[in-house]
Design an enzyme around this catalytic site. Structure first.
Site, PDB file in Angstrom:
ATOM      1  N   TYR A   1      -1.653  -1.597  10.331  1.00 14.64           N
ATOM      2  CA  TYR A   1      -1.754  -1.853   8.893  1.00 14.64           C
ATOM      3  C   TYR A   1      -0.494  -1.358   8.178  1.00 14.64           C
ATOM      4  O   TYR A   1       0.087  -2.063   7.348  1.00 14.64           O
ATOM      5  CB  TYR A   1      -3.000  -1.145   8.357  1.00 14.64           C
ATOM      6  CG  TYR A   1      -3.202  -1.260   6.868  1.00 14.64           C
ATOM      7  CD1 TYR A   1      -3.829  -2.375   6.321  1.00 14.64           C
ATOM      8  CD2 TYR A   1      -2.805  -0.241   6.002  1.00 14.64           C
ATOM      9  CE1 TYR A   1      -4.044  -2.475   4.954  1.00 14.64           C
ATOM     10  CE2 TYR A   1      -3.008  -0.334   4.645  1.00 14.64           C
ATOM     11  CZ  TYR A   1      -3.620  -1.454   4.119  1.00 14.64           C
ATOM     12  OH  TYR A   1      -3.831  -1.548   2.765  1.00 14.64           O
TER      13      TYR A   1
ATOM     14  N   SER B   1       0.855  -1.188   0.000  1.00 12.34           N
ATOM     15  CA  SER B   1       0.000   0.000   0.000  1.00 12.34           C
ATOM     16  C   SER B   1       0.884   1.228   0.000  1.00 12.34           C
ATOM     17  O   SER B   1       1.984   1.205   0.565  1.00 12.34           O
ATOM     18  CB  SER B   1      -0.879   0.000   1.257  1.00 12.34           C
ATOM     19  OG  SER B   1      -1.510   1.253   1.425  1.00 12.34           O
TER      20      SER B   1
END
Length: 168
Positions: free
Chosen positions: A146, A133
């Site tokens: 995350y 990401s």
């Protein structure tokens, strides 16, 4: 026909990746963790087959890889996409969420690579794609768990590429 495995393929990026690989001519193994109905829909839409395995568990991944290769043939491409996104302030990230995030995101990539690299080496080729990401590079608010997992995937992927690229 070549075989591709996409983890976390019952929705989102994984489902789109499964569709794209099918359109490129791959037989697609659609991995899912809990949503069998969604995985079956994706598999039907792309002419693939759904395989259940929690990528956080190495034995489940090894068994899934074995089942795919028996049912569909040797896996030529693996896309490690399984994951989840949950915003939570650091003070509310308990050990269970921290560990689950790392085990699914990073552990999933590791378990798939560990199961496939020896097979790919023996066959003389293959590709493993990991999904991270942009947050791994820039951070984010209330997603430290995350971001940590996605940043670790970047490091793991770089190291894996250096280790195995010369032999697969």
């Amino acid at each position: 026909m070549s075989v591709a495995l996409v983890t976390g393929a019952s929705s989102g990026i994984g489902a789109a990746t499964a569709d794209r690989l099918a359109r490129a001519g791959y037989r697609v193994a659609v991995n899912y963790g809990t949503n069998a109905a969604a995985a079956d829909r994706v598999a039907a839409a792309c002419g693939g087959r759904a395989f259940r395995a929690d990528v956080a568990h190495p034995d489940a991944v090894a068994a899934m890889v074995e089942a795919i290769e028996i049912d569909l043939g040797p896996i030529e491409v693996a896309v490690c996409n399984a994951g989840f996104y949950e915003e939570r302030p650091l003070a509310e990230v308990d050990d269970a969420l921290w560990e689950r995030t790392l085990r699914v995101h990073l552990g999933g990539c590791f378990h798939v690579a560990r199961a496939l690299v020896p097979r790919m080496r023996a066959r003389g080729g293959g590709s493993i794609v990991t999904v991270a990401s942009e947050l791994a590079l820039v951070g984010g608010t209330e997603v430290s768990h995350y971001v940590a997992a996605k940043a670790a995937i970047l490091g793991f992927t770089r190291a894996l590429a250096r280790e195995v690229a010369p032999t697969i």
